[in-house]
Design a protein around this motif. Structure first.
Motif, PDB file in Angstrom:
ATOM      1  N   THR A 155       0.822  -1.216   0.000  1.00  8.75           N
ATOM      2  CA  THR A 155       0.000   0.000   0.000  1.00  8.75           C
ATOM      3  C   THR A 155       0.853   1.263   0.000  1.00  8.75           C
ATOM      4  OG1 THR A 155      -0.120  -0.097   2.428  1.00  8.75           O
ATOM      5  CG2 THR A 155      -1.908  -1.146   1.197  1.00  8.75           C
ATOM      6  N   SER A 156       2.139   1.157  -0.354  1.00 11.99           N
ATOM      7  CA  SER A 156       3.014   2.327  -0.343  1.00 11.99           C
ATOM      8  C   SER A 156       2.710   3.241  -1.529  1.00 11.99           C
ATOM      9  CB  SER A 156       4.478   1.889  -0.390  1.00 11.99           C
ATOM     10  OG  SER A 156       4.772   1.289  -1.639  1.00 11.99           O
ATOM     11  N   LYS A 157       3.173   4.467  -1.462  1.00 15.72           N
ATOM     12  CA  LYS A 157       2.974   5.434  -2.544  1.00 15.72           C
ATOM     13  C   LYS A 157       3.629   4.976  -3.849  1.00 15.72           C
ATOM     14  CE  LYS A 157       0.456   8.895  -1.035  1.00 15.72           C
ATOM     15  NZ  LYS A 157      -0.810   9.296  -1.734  1.00 15.72           N
ATOM     16  N   GLY A 198      -3.627 -11.040   8.595  1.00 14.31           N
ATOM     17  CA  GLY A 198      -4.184  -9.933   9.362  1.00 14.31           C
ATOM     18  C   GLY A 198      -4.571  -8.730   8.543  1.00 14.31           C
ATOM     19  N   LYS A 199      -3.947  -8.541   7.357  1.00 19.50           N
ATOM     20  CA  LYS A 199      -4.249  -7.375   6.523  1.00 19.50           C
ATOM     21  C   LYS A 199      -4.984  -7.769   5.248  1.00 19.50           C
ATOM     22  CE  LYS A 199      -0.458  -4.553   8.292  1.00 19.50           C
ATOM     23  NZ  LYS A 199       0.740  -3.737   7.950  1.00 19.50           N
ATOM     24  N   ASP A 200      -5.692  -8.893   5.298  1.00 20.93           N
ATOM     25  CA  ASP A 200      -6.445  -9.385   4.148  1.00 20.93           C
ATOM     26  C   ASP A 200      -7.447  -8.331   3.691  1.00 20.93           C
ATOM     27  OD1 ASP A 200      -8.318 -10.847   2.463  1.00 20.93           O
ATOM     28  OD2 ASP A 200      -7.399 -12.669   3.250  1.00 20.93           O
ATOM     29  N   LEU A 201      -7.370  -7.915   2.426  1.00 21.03           N
ATOM     30  CA  LEU A 201      -8.254  -6.869   1.930  1.00 21.03           C
ATOM     31  C   LEU A 201      -9.580  -7.409   1.409  1.00 21.03           C
ATOM     32  CD1 LEU A 201      -7.093  -5.509  -1.573  1.00 21.03           C
ATOM     33  CD2 LEU A 201      -6.638  -7.821  -0.725  1.00 21.03           C
ATOM     34  N   ILE A 202      -9.777  -8.729   1.465  1.00 21.76           N
ATOM     35  CA  ILE A 202     -11.026  -9.333   0.988  1.00 21.76           C
ATOM     36  C   ILE A 202     -11.843  -9.910   2.138  1.00 21.76           C
ATOM     37  CG2 ILE A 202     -12.024 -11.125  -0.484  1.00 21.76           C
ATOM     38  CD1 ILE A 202      -9.530 -10.915  -2.240  1.00 21.76           C
ATOM     39  N   VAL A 203     -11.205 -10.697   2.982  1.00 24.29           N
ATOM     40  CA  VAL A 203     -11.901 -11.451   4.030  1.00 24.29           C
ATOM     41  C   VAL A 203     -11.786 -10.737   5.371  1.00 24.29           C
ATOM     42  CG1 VAL A 203     -12.040 -13.692   5.200  1.00 24.29           C
ATOM     43  CG2 VAL A 203     -11.312 -13.578   2.797  1.00 24.29           C
ATOM     44  N   ASP A 204     -12.851 -10.760   6.156  1.00 27.95           N
ATOM     45  CA  ASP A 204     -12.793 -10.287   7.544  1.00 27.95           C
ATOM     46  C   ASP A 204     -12.149 -11.404   8.358  1.00 27.95           C
ATOM     47  OD1 ASP A 204     -13.140  -9.427  10.120  1.00 27.95           O
ATOM     48  OD2 ASP A 204     -15.234  -8.853   9.888  1.00 27.95           O
ATOM     49  N   THR A 205     -10.815 -11.420   8.375  1.00 26.52           N
ATOM     50  CA  THR A 205     -10.099 -12.549   8.970  1.00 26.52           C
ATOM     51  C   THR A 205     -10.224 -12.593  10.489  1.00 26.52           C
ATOM     52  OG1 THR A 205      -8.086 -11.202   8.802  1.00 26.52           O
ATOM     53  CG2 THR A 205      -8.460 -12.868   7.104  1.00 26.52           C
ATOM     54  N   LEU A 206     -10.437 -11.450  11.120  1.00 30.16           N
ATOM     55  CA  LEU A 206     -10.662 -11.489  12.569  1.00 30.16           C
ATOM     56  C   LEU A 206     -11.971 -12.193  12.882  1.00 30.16           C
ATOM     57  CD1 LEU A 206      -9.592  -8.234  14.441  1.00 30.16           C
ATOM     58  CD2 LEU A 206      -8.726 -10.554  14.676  1.00 30.16           C
ATOM     59  N   ALA A 258      -3.092   0.905  -3.346  1.00 31.47           N
ATOM     60  CA  ALA A 258      -2.481   0.166  -4.456  1.00 31.47           C
ATOM     61  C   ALA A 258      -3.013  -1.257  -4.558  1.00 31.47           C
ATOM     62  CB  ALA A 258      -0.958   0.152  -4.283  1.00 31.47           C
ATOM     63  N   ASN A 259      -3.090  -1.964  -3.420  1.00 30.55           N
ATOM     64  CA  ASN A 259      -3.561  -3.353  -3.463  1.00 30.55           C
ATOM     65  C   ASN A 259      -5.023  -3.433  -3.877  1.00 30.55           C
ATOM     66  OD1 ASN A 259      -4.415  -2.181  -1.064  1.00 30.55           O
ATOM     67  ND2 ASN A 259      -4.074  -4.010   0.181  1.00 30.55           N
ATOM     68  N   GLU A 260      -5.821  -2.434  -3.486  1.00 35.36           N
ATOM     69  CA  GLU A 260      -7.232  -2.416  -3.876  1.00 35.36           C
ATOM     70  C   GLU A 260      -7.385  -2.163  -5.369  1.00 35.36           C
ATOM     71  OE1 GLU A 260      -8.843  -0.770   0.453  1.00 35.36           O
ATOM     72  OE2 GLU A 260      -8.990   0.498  -1.331  1.00 35.36           O
ATOM     73  N   HIS A 261      -6.559  -1.286  -5.931  1.00 37.66           N
ATOM     74  CA  HIS A 261      -6.601  -1.052  -7.383  1.00 37.66           C
ATOM     75  C   HIS A 261      -6.172  -2.314  -8.128  1.00 37.66           C
ATOM     76  CE1 HIS A 261      -7.627   3.181  -7.995  1.00 37.66           C
ATOM     77  NE2 HIS A 261      -6.987   3.439  -6.870  1.00 37.66           N
TER      78      HIS A 261
END
Length: 537
Positions: A4-6, A432-440, A386-389
C-alpha cells in the motif's frame, strides 16, 4: 498482492492506465486513419512502424468484434440452483443470525452503506429472496416466511424496521449487472507469456501438464501452445491439471486448487517446496509426495468456457482423482482463496468427501460467507490503495472472474460451517491485513470456543489489551474493511500451539491476501503443516 506504499500506488496506476487505455487509443488512431486515408495501406503506414499499425488494427478489431459482443452475451441471467427446502432455509438462517457480531453493520454493508432509515421491510425481503430463495421478483407464496425472517432481523437489530420500501439498494450478486472492463490484446499476450513460464517451471520441478482434447484448443484464449506438445491427457472434458507422481508408501498425496489470479505462477515455489525444501523434503525418489494441482480456467484471466456448476466440476475432479489414485486412496486437500469454494463442494460430495483426509485452507473465503465482506470487498468497493486497485482492475473486473462471481457464485452452496468439519483435521491460514476477508471474524469463529485448538505459527507477538477503546464511534466507520486491526480480549487463539488435531488457525499479522505464498518463512510454515498432514493421514 502488492502493498500500500505510494510508489506501489503510482506503479499500479501506470500499469492500469497503460493497459486499459491502449484499446481506446488504438481505436481512435485506426478511425482517424480510415477517415483520412481509407484503406490505403501505404498512406497509413507512412512514418509509422508497421508493428504499430498492426497492433492498432488488432486491438480495434478485438475490442469491437470480441469484447463488446462477449460482454453483451455474458449479461444473460444466471441459472440459479434450486432453493434450499424450508427446513434447510430455517437452519441456514439460524446459523447466519448466530454468527453476526454487528447486525447494523451487517445489514448496511449488504445495502452498500445505506442508512438504516433507508432500509425498510420490502428492501429486506428483496434481499432475503435472493439470499435464501435464489430468486428475485415479488414474494408470492413466500411472504409469510419472509415476514418471519424480517421479524427475526428486527430482534437481532434490537429495533423495528419500517414498513414499505426505502431508497436503499442491496447487493444481489447473481442478479445484478455483470460489471467488467476491457482487456487489451497486449494484456492477454502477457498472460500467455506468464503461462508459458509457469509451464517451464513446473516441468522443471517434475510436474506433468494434462491437457484436454485438442479439439478444445481454440476454446481458451490466450491459446496454450504447450498443449500441442504434452503427451498427457486429462480424462475430464473441461478441467486441466498438473500432476507430480506419488511414490511414497507412507505419506498421503496432495490435491491443490488455486485461487483467482493468473493461474499457478504464484504457487510454483510452494508446490515445488512440498518435496524439496531443505529440512522438510526427502531426497529419496521413492518417497516423494504426489501432487495434483487442479486448474480453474474461468478465474485464471482467460477467455474460455463459463464456470462449471458444482456438480459438473466435482464430477470432473473425481475423474482426475480416479485416473491417478485408487478409489480408496485418501489425500490431503489444500486450496487457496476461491479454491476453498471448490474444496467446500468436494467436502459436500459424499463420494469424494470420504477420501479427503486432513485439509489446509489458505486465505479461505467460504467461512462466514453470509457476511457481506467478501462480496462487497471484491465486487463493489471503490479502490483507494495500491492493493485495492490491483484487486479491482486485474481480478474483480476481469471478464471471466466477473462472470463467474456474478452468474455462477451461489453463496448458500459455497458456505461451510464448523459443523461440516467435525472429526477432521483442518488448518486455516489467515492474514491480518487481508483486503477481501474479515479474517478477525473468521478467526474468532473458528477459535472462539474451547473445543478448538490453534496454531503457534503466528507472526504477531501478544500485546497488552486495551479496554479503553470507545465503542461509540459510528458503525459506518467499520464498513470499509474487515476490521483486522481492532483489539479484543478474546483473541488468544492467535498464539495457541498447533497440535495437528481438530480445527486450527495460523495467523499472519502483517500479510495481505495471497502474500503468504510470497513470504518464504510463512510459506515454509504452510508446507510444514501440509507435510505433517501427509505423514499423519
Amino acid at each position: 498482492m502488492i502493498g500500500t506504499s505510494k510508489p506501489e500506488y503510482y506503479f499500479i496506476l501506470v500499469c492500469i492506465i497503460g493497459l486499459h487505455y491502449l484499446a481506446p487509443i488504438a481505436l481512435l488512431y485506426t478511425l482517424i486513419n480510415l477517415i483520412l486515408h481509407g484503406f490505403n495501406i501505404k498512406a497509413t503506414a507512412y512514418g509509422v512502424p508497421l508493428i504499430i499499425e498492426i497492433i492498432a488494427v488488432a486491438e480495434s478489431l478485438f475490442f469491437l468484434c470480441v469484447f463488446l459482443p462477449y460482454k453483451s452475451y455474458l449479461q444473460r441471467e444466471a441459472k440459479h440452483p434450486n432453493p434450499p427446502s424450508r427446513d434447510e432455509r430455517e437452519e441456514l438462517f439460524r446459523l447466519c443470525n448466530e454468527n453476526i457480531s454487528d447486525p447494523e453493520v451487517y445489514l448496511r454493508k449488504w445495502f452498500l452503506g445505506a442508512e438504516l432509515e433507508d432500509i425498510r421491510k420490502d428492501n429486506v425481503k428483496e434481499f432475503f429472496l435472493w439470499a435464501f430463495f435464489n430468486r428475485g421478483g415479488p414474494p408470492g407464496d413466500d411472504e409469510d416466511e419472509l415476514d418471519e425472517m424480517v421479524s427475526a432481523t428486527e430482534t437481532l437489530l434490537g429495533q423495528p424496521i419500517e414498513d414499505g420500501r426505502g431508497s436503499a439498494k442491496c447487493l444481489r450478486l447473481t442478479l445484478d449487472e455483470v460489471k467488467m472492463l476491457h482487456r487489451s490484446l497486449v494484456w492477454y499476450m502477457c498472460v500467455g507469456f506468464v503461462d508459458f513460464l509457469t509451464y517451464m517451471k513446473l516441468l522443471y520441478h517434475g510436474f506433468h501438464f494434462h491437457r484436454t482434447k485438442l479439439t478444445r484448443f481454440f476454446t481458451l484464449f490466450p491459446f496454450r501452445w504447450q498443449s500441442l506438445f504434452t503427451k498427457y491427457h486429462s480424462p475430464a472434458k473441461h478441467t486441466t491439471y498438473w500432476h507430480r507422481p506419488h511414490t511414497s508408501t507412507t505419506r498421503l498425496p496432495v490435491v491443490f486448487v488455486h485461487g483467482i489470479g493468473i493461474g499457478y505462477y504464484p504457487y510454483t515455489n510452494f508446490l515445488n517446496e512440498i518435496n524439496s525444501t531443505a529440512g522438510l523434503g526427502s531426497n529419496d525418489p521413492n518417497e516423494q509426495i504426489g501432487i495434483i494441482a487442479i486448474e480453474i480456467m474461468p478465474v485464471a484471466f482467460r477467455i474460455t468456457h463459463h464456470a462449471l456448476s458444482k456438480d459438473e466440476l466435482c464430477a470432473e475432479i473425481d475423474q482426475i482423482l480416479l485416473q491417478h489414485f485408487s478409489p480408496s486412496q485418501k489425500f490431503v486437500l489444500a486450496s487457496h482463496s476461491y479454491g476453498t469454494v471448490i474444496s467446500t463442494h468436494l467436502l459436500k460430495t459424499p463420494s469424494i468427501a470420504k477420501r479427503i483426509g486432513p485439509i489446509l485452507l489458505v486465505d479461505p473465503v467460504s467461512f462466514l460467507l453470509h457476511l457481506p465482506d467478501v462480496a462487497y470487498n471484491f465486487t463493489r468497493r471503490q479502490p483507494k490503495h495500491a492493493n485495492e486497485h490491483q484487486l479491482y482492475y486485474f481480478a474483480s473486473m476481469d471478464i471471466g472472474v466477473s462472470h463467474t462471481l456474478s452468474r455462477h457464485f451461489f453463496w448458500n452452496e459455497n458456505i461451510i460451517w464448523k459443523k461440516d468439519l467435525e472429526g477432521r483435521k483442518v488448518t486455516a491460514s489467515l492474514s491480518g491485513k487481508d483486503l477481501i476477508v474479515d479474517t478477525l471474524a473468521v478467526g474468532r469463529y473458528l477459535g472462539g470456543r474451547s473445543e478448538s485448538t490453534f496454531s503457534g505459527y503466528t507472526d504477531e507477538e501478544p500485546e497488552p489489551v486495551s479496554l479503553d477503546r470507545s465503542d461509540s464511534e459510528p458503525s459506518l466507520l467499520r464498513l470499509r474493511g474487515g476490521g483486522a486491526d481492532s483489539v479484543e480480549p478474546h483473541d488468544d487463539w492467535k498464539y495457541r500451539t498447533w497440535k495437528g488435531t481438530g480445527i486450527e488457525v495460523m495467523w499472519h499479522k502483517d500479510l495481505d491476501h495471497a502474500q503468504v505464498f510470497d513470504n518464504a518463512t510463512c510459506r515454509r510454515k504452510l508446507i510444514s503443516v501440509l507435510r505433517a498432514y501427509c505423514e499423519s493421514g
